[in-house]
Design an enzyme around this catalytic site. Structure first.
Site, short mmCIF file in Angstrom:
data_model
loop_
_atom_site.label_atom_id
_atom_site.label_comp_id
_atom_site.label_asym_id
_atom_site.label_seq_id
_atom_site.Cartn_x
_atom_site.Cartn_y
_atom_site.Cartn_z
N ASP A 50 0.84 -1.20 0.00
CA ASP A 50 0.00 0.00 0.00
C ASP A 50 0.87 1.25 0.00
O ASP A 50 2.02 1.23 0.46
CB ASP A 50 -0.89 0.04 1.25
CG ASP A 50 -1.93 -1.07 1.25
OD1 ASP A 50 -2.32 -1.52 0.16
OD2 ASP A 50 -2.33 -1.46 2.35
N GLN A 51 0.31 2.34 -0.45
CA GLN A 51 1.03 3.61 -0.48
C GLN A 51 1.54 4.00 0.90
O GLN A 51 2.62 4.56 1.03
CB GLN A 51 0.09 4.70 -1.03
CG GLN A 51 0.76 6.03 -1.24
CD GLN A 51 -0.20 7.04 -1.87
OE1 GLN A 51 -1.32 6.73 -2.25
NE2 GLN A 51 0.25 8.26 -1.97
#
Length: 182
Positions: A46-47
C-alpha cells in the site's frame, strides 16, 4: 536468467510505475526510483506501507511470489498502538476472523524496535498517553490490508508497517528508496 530487483519502498510511493490518479498532485511511483526497463512488482505494498518490494521481468516468478496459492511467506515489522499481551499474539498465531473470513495462522512475536530503522516522512502520530511497540508478523496470504486489519482486530492498530522479507529475500542493507539486483 530472470532479472530480479529488491527495492525498499518509501512511505507514500505507489507500487507501480505510473500514476493514473488525480491530476495536479502527482504521487511518487516506482519510476521515480527504478530505471531498469521491463521489470514489474511481484505483489504490492500500500502507499502508506514501506519496505521490501520484489520486482522481476519473469512473469512465472512474479506469479509465484505474489499468488497466495503458493503461500510465499512475507514478514512484516509492525509498529502498533499499545503493547500486545500473549493473548493478542496467540490470536494472531492461530488466525483472526476478519470480514472476509478467518486468516491463516501467522507467526507473531513481540520484538524491539528494528535496528538501523530510517525515519519515516511524515513521522507517525505519537500520543503521550498511549505507548507503542513492535511486533514481527509473518503471513502466507495476501488479502487487502491484511496486516493492518489483523492487528486492529486484536486491539492494536498499526501505526507503521514495514515489509522486511519476502520468501528468501530480505530488506537487509537497503536504505529507504534504494534498490539492488538480487
Amino acid at each position: 536468467m530472470p532479472r530480479l530487483i529488491l527495492f525498499n519502498k518509501p512511505f507514500g510511493v505507489l507500487s507501480q510505475f505510473t500514476d493514473k490518479g488525480t491530476e495536479g498532485s502527482p504521487r511518487k511511483t516506482l519510476s521515480d526510483f527504478i530505471t531498469v526497463p521491463g521489470v514489474y512488482a511481484a505483489g504490492r505494498l500500500d502507499q502508506d506501507s514501506e519496505g521490501l518490494l520484489v520486482l522481476t521481468d519473469d512473469g512465472q516468478l512474479q506469479n509465484r511470489i505474489s499468488d497466495p496459492k503458493f503461500k510465499q511467506p512475507k514478514t512484516y515489522w509492525v509498529q502498533v498502538e499499545g503493547v500486545p499481551d500473549e493473548a493478542a499474539l496467540k490470536a494472531l498465531r492461530t488466525g483472526v476472523t476478519l470480514k472476509d473470513g478467518k486468516t491463516a495462522p501467522a507467526k507473531a512475536e513481540a520484538i524491539p524496535e528494528p535496528e538501523n530503522l530510517w525515519p519515516r516522512d511524515p513521522p507517525i502520530r505519537v500520543r503521550k498517553s498511549v505507548p507503542d511497540s513492535w511486533i514481527s508478523l509473518t503471513i502466507t496470504e495476501g488479502r487487502n490490508r491484511q496486516v493492518r486489519r489483523m492487528t486492529a482486530s486484536v486491539g492494536h492498530p498499526t501505526l507503521r508497517l514495514i515489509r522486511a522479507q519476502v520468501g528468501e529475500w530480505t530488506l537487509n542493507g537497503l536504505g529507504t528508496g534504494q534498490w539492488r539486483k538480487a
